[in-house]
Design a protein around this motif. Structure first.
Motif, PDB file in Angstrom:
ATOM      1  N   VAL A 142       2.651  -4.919  14.295  1.00  0.00           N
ATOM      2  CA  VAL A 142       3.523  -5.305  15.416  1.00  0.00           C
ATOM      3  C   VAL A 142       4.803  -4.480  15.441  1.00  0.00           C
ATOM      4  N   GLY A 143       4.828  -3.373  14.695  1.00  0.00           N
ATOM      5  CA  GLY A 143       5.958  -2.457  14.745  1.00  0.00           C
ATOM      6  C   GLY A 143       7.147  -2.840  13.890  1.00  0.00           C
ATOM      7  N   ILE A 144       6.938  -3.683  12.896  1.00  0.00           N
ATOM      8  CA  ILE A 144       8.027  -4.100  12.011  1.00  0.00           C
ATOM      9  C   ILE A 144       7.811  -3.483  10.638  1.00  0.00           C
ATOM     10  N   GLN A 145       8.850  -2.848  10.119  1.00  0.00           N
ATOM     11  CA  GLN A 145       8.766  -2.269   8.779  1.00  0.00           C
ATOM     12  C   GLN A 145       9.187  -3.320   7.759  1.00  0.00           C
ATOM     13  N   GLY A 146       8.241  -3.751   6.976  1.00  0.00           N
ATOM     14  CA  GLY A 146       8.524  -4.788   5.992  1.00  0.00           C
ATOM     15  C   GLY A 146       9.368  -4.278   4.841  1.00  0.00           C
ATOM     16  N   PRO A 147      10.166  -5.136   4.237  1.00  0.00           N
ATOM     17  CA  PRO A 147      11.023  -4.725   3.116  1.00  0.00           C
ATOM     18  C   PRO A 147      10.245  -4.657   1.801  1.00  0.00           C
ATOM     19  N   ALA A 148      10.908  -4.184   0.775  1.00  0.00           N
ATOM     20  CA  ALA A 148      10.335  -4.198  -0.577  1.00  0.00           C
ATOM     21  C   ALA A 148      10.636  -5.561  -1.175  1.00  0.00           C
ATOM     22  N   TRP A 149       9.795  -6.519  -0.857  1.00  0.00           N
ATOM     23  CA  TRP A 149      10.078  -7.930  -1.089  1.00  0.00           C
ATOM     24  C   TRP A 149      10.600  -8.237  -2.492  1.00  0.00           C
ATOM     25  N   LEU A 150       9.801  -7.981  -3.499  1.00  0.00           N
ATOM     26  CA  LEU A 150      10.175  -8.363  -4.858  1.00  0.00           C
ATOM     27  C   LEU A 150      11.066  -7.339  -5.539  1.00  0.00           C
ATOM     28  N   GLN A 151      11.254  -6.175  -4.926  1.00  0.00           N
ATOM     29  CA  GLN A 151      12.114  -5.143  -5.498  1.00  0.00           C
ATOM     30  C   GLN A 151      13.490  -5.100  -4.846  1.00  0.00           C
ATOM     31  N   ASP A 152      13.701  -5.916  -3.824  1.00  0.00           N
ATOM     32  CA  ASP A 152      14.968  -5.940  -3.091  1.00  0.00           C
ATOM     33  C   ASP A 152      15.705  -7.238  -3.402  1.00  0.00           C
ATOM     34  N   PRO A 153      16.936  -7.166  -3.950  1.00  0.00           N
ATOM     35  CA  PRO A 153      17.681  -8.396  -4.286  1.00  0.00           C
ATOM     36  C   PRO A 153      17.928  -9.303  -3.082  1.00  0.00           C
ATOM     37  N   SER A 154      17.928  -8.730  -1.889  1.00  0.00           N
ATOM     38  CA  SER A 154      18.193  -9.533  -0.688  1.00  0.00           C
ATOM     39  C   SER A 154      16.985 -10.365  -0.268  1.00  0.00           C
ATOM     40  N   TYR A 155      15.786  -9.976  -0.726  1.00  0.00           N
ATOM     41  CA  TYR A 155      14.566 -10.641  -0.267  1.00  0.00           C
ATOM     42  C   TYR A 155      13.778 -11.318  -1.387  1.00  0.00           C
ATOM     43  N   ALA A 156      14.050 -10.977  -2.640  1.00  0.00           N
ATOM     44  CA  ALA A 156      13.202 -11.447  -3.745  1.00  0.00           C
ATOM     45  C   ALA A 156      13.164 -12.974  -3.836  1.00  0.00           C
ATOM     46  N   LEU A 157      14.330 -13.616  -3.784  1.00  0.00           N
ATOM     47  CA  LEU A 157      14.364 -15.078  -3.891  1.00  0.00           C
ATOM     48  C   LEU A 157      13.692 -15.729  -2.690  1.00  0.00           C
TER      49      LEU A 157
END
Length: 298
Positions: A142-157
């Protein structure tokens, strides 16, 4: 004589449980309480235990990682506990609808909760992988670039919180049991009086299943503050301590740094925190938990 014999038989039946309680619960708790005022590297023998008084607690309250682990755990509990309760109740209401295929749907929702946590964690590591994970590939469609979930402090929790929805099957089943105990006559009477779906939900469903909500809330609080396995397997507290849960920090102090006295002091602080929150919910229950028969007592 017959009464005395039956009493002895009763004590014999509960003896295995009683021995287990003493040896594996009360005994370790007393030992950990003693260790919380001591210094011990766990590798040396018990003879090396050294009494240090309140030094462990003084050091804890000067430890920045202690406050970071508290922060992470509190944020997780404050978000996940109400979120899981709401989602579980909504799904349970959907599963309470009478249908021929409903048993199959209930099985599907319950199955993830019986899968070993380590296996689930490994599966979610693959799902949340930033390069070939299923989630980011779906977002890319759908044209969304997902983040580095578990490697990014903003998204991991947040990723761990979302992952937890996968395992709420036990809570759903308990809510489903509570919903099935609500008398149909109440809904029929309310519908005759002109009450809509929303009004019936808040004035009949919620009060009637409030004991179930109370139970799930207490268990959710206890589980939220004891969160460990998923963080240990998936992130080990990283990145940048953004998923350093209290129990994970306690584990590291006990079995990585071998500071068993320090870890025991941490465990008792956690015990007090959970006890306070549990007592707070219990004390407030008289204002919102309804039990059938309360009206008759009044």
């Amino acid at each position: 004589m017959r009464k005395s014999s039956s009493e002895r038989a009763g004590y014999l039946f509960i003896l295995p449980w009683l021995l287990g309680l003493i040896l594996f619960t009360i005994g370790p708790m007393i030992f950990s309480l003693i260790l919380s005022f001591s210094s011990w590297d766990i590798i040396s023998g018990i003879d090396s235990i050294k009494f240090v008084g309140l030094e462990n607690f003084k050091e804890i309250f000067q430890d920045k990682l202690f406050y970071q682990s508290l922060k992470v755990t509190f944020i997780f509990a404050l978000i996940s506990v109400p979120l899981y309760q709401v989602i579980s109740l909504l799904i349970a209401m959907l599963l309470s609808v009478r249908s021929k295929a409903m048993k199959f749907y209930r099985l599907i929702y319950f199955m993830p909760s019986v899968i070993p946590v380590v296996a689930v964690s490994m599966m979610w590591i693959i799902i949340l992988n930033p390069e070939y994970g299923i989630l980011n590939q779906a977002l890319a469609i759908v044209g969304i670039q997902g983040p580095a979930w578990l490697q990014d402090p903003s998204y991991a929790l947040g990723a761990l919180i979302v992952m937890g929805i996968w395992g709420i099957g036990n809570t759903i089943i308990i809510y489903l049991s509570g919903l099935q105990g609500v008398p149909e006559e109440l809904y029929e009477a309310a519908e005759i009086d002109g009450a809509g779906i929303i009004r019936r939900f808040f004035h009949i469903t919620i009060p009637m299943i409030s004991p179930t909500i109370f139970f799930n809330l207490v268990m959710g609080i206890i589980g939220g503050f004891q969160y460990f396995t998923q963080a240990f397997v998936m992130t080990n507290g990283g990145p940048m301590n953004s998923t350093l849960f209290y129990n994970l920090y306690l584990y590291n102090k006990a079995f990585v740094s071998f500071e068993m006295g320090y870890a025991s002091a941490l465990s008792w602080i956690l015990f007090v925190i959970i006890l306070l929150f549990t007592l707070l919910v219990i004390r407030s229950s008289s204002m919102w938990v309804y039990y059938q028969g309360d009206d008759q007592k009044d």
